[in-house]
Design an enzyme around this catalytic site. Sequence first.
Site, PDB file in Angstrom:
ATOM      1  N   THR A 122       0.847  -1.184   0.000  1.00 44.28           N
ATOM      2  CA  THR A 122       0.000   0.000   0.000  1.00 44.28           C
ATOM      3  C   THR A 122       0.891   1.245   0.000  1.00 44.28           C
ATOM      4  O   THR A 122       2.090   1.131   0.224  1.00 44.28           O
ATOM      5  CB  THR A 122      -0.846  -0.096   1.281  1.00 44.28           C
ATOM      6  OG1 THR A 122      -1.752  -1.159   1.084  1.00 44.28           O
ATOM      7  CG2 THR A 122      -1.581   1.155   1.629  1.00 44.28           C
ATOM      8  N   ARG A 181     -14.577  -6.713   0.408  1.00 50.67           N
ATOM      9  CA  ARG A 181     -13.732  -6.618   1.619  1.00 50.67           C
ATOM     10  C   ARG A 181     -13.136  -5.205   1.745  1.00 50.67           C
ATOM     11  O   ARG A 181     -12.615  -4.659   0.800  1.00 50.67           O
ATOM     12  CB  ARG A 181     -12.622  -7.663   1.543  1.00 50.67           C
ATOM     13  CG  ARG A 181     -11.627  -7.634   2.723  1.00 50.67           C
ATOM     14  CD  ARG A 181     -10.394  -6.841   2.392  1.00 50.67           C
ATOM     15  NE  ARG A 181      -9.348  -6.976   3.403  1.00 50.67           N
ATOM     16  CZ  ARG A 181      -8.230  -6.251   3.423  1.00 50.67           C
ATOM     17  NH1 ARG A 181      -8.028  -5.343   2.488  1.00 50.67           N
ATOM     18  NH2 ARG A 181      -7.336  -6.415   4.352  1.00 50.67           N
ATOM     19  N   GLY A 237     -10.354  -2.981   3.904  1.00 50.52           N
ATOM     20  CA  GLY A 237      -9.205  -3.135   4.799  1.00 50.52           C
ATOM     21  C   GLY A 237      -9.060  -1.948   5.738  1.00 50.52           C
ATOM     22  O   GLY A 237     -10.001  -1.178   5.953  1.00 50.52           O
ATOM     23  N   ASP A 238      -7.864  -1.790   6.271  1.00 54.49           N
ATOM     24  CA  ASP A 238      -7.607  -0.699   7.221  1.00 54.49           C
ATOM     25  C   ASP A 238      -7.371   0.643   6.538  1.00 54.49           C
ATOM     26  O   ASP A 238      -7.612   1.694   7.130  1.00 54.49           O
ATOM     27  CB  ASP A 238      -6.366  -1.035   8.072  1.00 54.49           C
ATOM     28  CG  ASP A 238      -5.126  -1.215   7.191  1.00 54.49           C
ATOM     29  OD1 ASP A 238      -5.227  -1.867   6.126  1.00 54.49           O
ATOM     30  OD2 ASP A 238      -4.056  -0.712   7.573  1.00 54.49           O
ATOM     31  N   THR A 296       0.551   0.107   7.045  1.00 56.12           N
ATOM     32  CA  THR A 296       0.508  -0.821   5.913  1.00 56.12           C
ATOM     33  C   THR A 296       0.715  -2.229   6.439  1.00 56.12           C
ATOM     34  O   THR A 296       1.326  -2.423   7.484  1.00 56.12           O
ATOM     35  CB  THR A 296       1.575  -0.467   4.846  1.00 56.12           C
ATOM     36  OG1 THR A 296       1.619  -1.530   3.868  1.00 56.12           O
ATOM     37  CG2 THR A 296       2.957  -0.303   5.437  1.00 56.12           C
ATOM     38  N   GLY A 297       0.180  -3.216   5.718  1.00 47.62           N
ATOM     39  CA  GLY A 297       0.305  -4.609   6.157  1.00 47.62           C
ATOM     40  C   GLY A 297      -1.057  -5.276   6.153  1.00 47.62           C
ATOM     41  O   GLY A 297      -1.947  -4.865   5.408  1.00 47.62           O
ATOM     42  N   GLY A 334      -4.500  -5.690   6.808  1.00 42.52           N
ATOM     43  CA  GLY A 334      -5.492  -4.718   7.268  1.00 42.52           C
ATOM     44  C   GLY A 334      -6.291  -5.190   8.462  1.00 42.52           C
ATOM     45  O   GLY A 334      -6.619  -4.404   9.362  1.00 42.52           O
TER      46      GLY A 334
HETATM   47  N1  ASP Z   1      -3.282  -2.707   4.589  1.00 38.19           N
HETATM   48  C1  ASP Z   1      -3.702  -3.067   3.258  1.00 38.19           C
HETATM   49  C2  ASP Z   1      -4.958  -3.898   3.340  1.00 38.19           C
HETATM   50  O1  ASP Z   1      -5.025  -4.798   4.158  1.00 38.19           O
HETATM   51  C3  ASP Z   1      -2.678  -3.838   2.505  1.00 38.19           C
HETATM   52  C4  ASP Z   1      -1.312  -3.211   2.458  1.00 38.19           C
HETATM   53  O2  ASP Z   1      -0.905  -2.501   3.352  1.00 38.19           O
HETATM   54  O3  ASP Z   1      -0.631  -3.443   1.459  1.00 38.19           O
HETATM   55  O4  ASP Z   1      -5.820  -3.693   2.529  1.00 38.19           O
END
Ligand code: ASP
Length: 319
Positions: free
Chosen positions: A179, A207, A209-210, A230-231, A233
């Site tokens: 992200t 879906r 995410g965060d 990031t990571g 979510g």
């Molecule tokens: N945080 C993002 C999600 O879960 C993914 C990402 O950080 O790449 O949608």
Amino acid sequence: MKTRKPVIVVHGGAGTWNPERSQPALEGVKKAAKIGFDLLNSGGDAVDAVVEAVASMEDEGVFNAGCGSTLNIEKRVEMEASVMDGKGLQAGAAGLLRDIKNPVRLARIVMDETDHVFIVGEGAEKLAKMFNLERINPIAEAQLKRYEQQKQALLEGKFELPKLVNLIGRYPELFSLETVGAVALDTDGNVAAATSTGGFPLKLPGRIGDSPLIGCGTYADNQSGACSATGVGEIAIRLVLAKTVCNYMETGKTAQEAVEEAIRLVNRRMSGTYNSMGLIAVNLRGDIGAAHNSANLCWAYVTPEMREPKASLTAKILK
Ligand code: ASP
């Protein structure tokens, strides 16, 4: 009167950056940091800086956002983004976007032009049309290739979707999470944060995410600082991670201490779950922070003492 020295930190995602993609990604985060910093330096505000920095990474095609967005299980893109202004706690977010070139610009429209914080799907598309936002085909060649590889793994029974979390634990290399996000402090002492993503690879349609959720992937408050996450979510949502980082800064931690404490919290509370995470932050003094428990965090920053942005594929790693 302009009193503060401006600062910007951007990220191009946590996960694993392999060598062939890492060079363009490092260039991409540096370019974004420079765009944001130049704006701040010429008196622009923190919101302009984070939005323009994130929009530049959405356009890059090497990050999982905008025209580089990952594909969901139905081979479609559903992008999402958010922005928050630490002055007055204004925020905007948009989700389930199919073809908006710059989701972060739509998040800003939600913040500036509507009474709402979060608009998704058809309503969001309508709003984008009203404000003449540019459209693109966000399905990039590289993502199509990656989708086919991931699908092949599915077909070979290497993982089972209902057990996605276990699965990622067993095959983390299947899912690279990249992200984009930015946090900034402007010369008036205002902070802002913005985050944009294509979401989680092979996610179910619908879906969220965060990244578009205020407090989870994005938070900014002039009483504490700003954070972009990031990571995975689902982890950031359960721990309200970006707001947690801001809470730590509000109680006196530096930006670096705050992101490290939050990654330790992830490790402690989410142990046993695949929880690759990365965080960037800035506090009101202009101290910056970056930490992750993922293999990499692609990020860059600029402070007034620096001539050029500095970019790296790692920050403080806390396992
Ligand atoms: N945080 C993002 C999600 O879960 C993914 C990402 O950080 O790449 O949608």
